[in-house]
Enzyme design. Structure first.
Site, PDB file in Angstrom:
ATOM      1  N   GLU A 195     -11.547   0.114  -4.818  1.00  0.00           N
ATOM      2  CA  GLU A 195     -10.766   0.608  -5.957  1.00  0.00           C
ATOM      3  C   GLU A 195     -11.078  -0.221  -7.195  1.00  0.00           C
ATOM      4  O   GLU A 195     -11.137  -1.446  -7.143  1.00  0.00           O
ATOM      5  CB  GLU A 195      -9.261   0.556  -5.658  1.00  0.00           C
ATOM      6  CG  GLU A 195      -8.409   1.104  -6.792  1.00  0.00           C
ATOM      7  CD  GLU A 195      -6.932   1.268  -6.419  1.00  0.00           C
ATOM      8  OE1 GLU A 195      -6.102   1.285  -7.340  1.00  0.00           O
ATOM      9  OE2 GLU A 195      -6.628   1.376  -5.215  1.00  0.00           O
TER      10      GLU A 195
ATOM     11  N   ASP B 234      -5.756   1.901   4.911  1.00  0.00           N
ATOM     12  CA  ASP B 234      -5.538   2.134   3.485  1.00  0.00           C
ATOM     13  C   ASP B 234      -4.960   0.870   2.841  1.00  0.00           C
ATOM     14  O   ASP B 234      -4.101   0.208   3.414  1.00  0.00           O
ATOM     15  CB  ASP B 234      -4.571   3.311   3.306  1.00  0.00           C
ATOM     16  CG  ASP B 234      -4.495   3.788   1.871  1.00  0.00           C
ATOM     17  OD1 ASP B 234      -5.512   3.702   1.167  1.00  0.00           O
ATOM     18  OD2 ASP B 234      -3.410   4.264   1.467  1.00  0.00           O
TER      19      ASP B 234
END
Length: 278
Positions: free
Chosen positions: A134, A82
């Site tokens: 993202e 992550d």
């Protein structure tokens, strides 16, 4: 069951109008609790090693631990890096057995974000590894402010990056200890209209459970990152264990009660996202 890629769990989730939990791991106890919760419910999960976890324990060690748990599980378990902030972060994850990596280029100009993601995707896909990206910046409860995802940038990323999933910013905030109703449904709808990828919401702990359920059922949001509420369950259980075992200096004895406590909360989280009653 062999560890699964992000694509293998998110595509069915999106088609079936449910979502998968990305569960933030900080150590053995919480990782074990998450997998036990997945086994008990029969629901796939994503084990996530974020920057804090990786600073505490070397990535190759976390990779072996994640794969050990995933490869013995009877349900699909994704092993995920992550918030990788560099190409090297992602490549180290791929080399260490992770089945999914996130490149967080949210602070970069959109063209640079797409170009770097595409380079990572080329290596990742050759190894059977998925990539999350993202666009837009998800802020922190007591830190950097958010910058909402622009639909036109999300569309470019969707079409040009080759990523498996797209994390977006629509009012979600990292590290919220209290739940709020800050999701901008209009902004989310505008992004959905120009993208086809499964969408990801970081900061899931700050989103009320009923809103998570609604988003999982009615939108393209197929992954929620959950960390803070699980850390709170761990911390509360550890404090009780320390109080109950004041004469003990055995870390295994002191930490063991946290497993069932975190498992219990995890079961509630993943059942709600999966459309099953808590």
């Amino acid at each position: 069951m062999t560890a699964a890629s992000l694509k293998e769990v998110l595509k069915p989730a999106m088609e079936e109008h449910r979502a998968v939990a990305g569960l933030v791991v900080l150590g053995w106890e919480d990782a074990r609790a998450y997998v036990e919760a997945a086994e008990e419910t029969g629901i796939p999960i994503i084990l996530q090693a974020g920057p804090g976890c990786r600073a505490h324990t070397p990535v190759p060690i976390m990779g072996k631990m994640f794969r050990h748990l995933a490869d013995q599980a009877s349900v699909p378990i994704v092993c995920h890096i992550d918030h990788g902030y560099s190409v090297q972060d992602c490549l180290e994850g791929i080399d260490s057995g992770f089945t999914s990596v996130m490149f967080d280029g949210s602070k970069l100009p959109i063209s640079e974000n797409i170009d770097i993601t595409a380079r990572i995707v080329e290596t990742a896909h050759a190894a059977g590894v998925s990539v999350e990206g993202e666009v837009g910046l998800v802020g922190y409860a007591e830190g950097a402010s958010s910058a909402n995802t622009l639909p036109e940038e999300a569309a470019r990323y969707n079409n040009e990056s080759g990523a498996t999933a797209l994390a977006i910013s629509v009012g979600n905030v990292h590290l919220k200890t209290e739940k709020t109703s800050g999701i901008n449904f209009g902004a989310l709808k505008a992004i959905e209209e120009v993208t086809t990828l499964p969408l990801v919401l970081h900061g899931g702990s700050g989103i009320p459970v009923n809103i998570r359920k609604r988003l999982a059922r009615e939108s393209s949001v197929s992954k929620f990152n959950i960390g803070t509420e699980l850390r709170m369950a761990f911390g509360n259980a550890l404090r009780k264990s320390l109080t109950d075992n004041q004469d003990s200096f055995d870390r295994i004895r002191l930490l063991s009660p946290t497993i069932d406590a975190v498992k219990s909360v995890t079961i509630e989280v993943i059942r709600a996202l999966n459309g099953k009653p808590e």
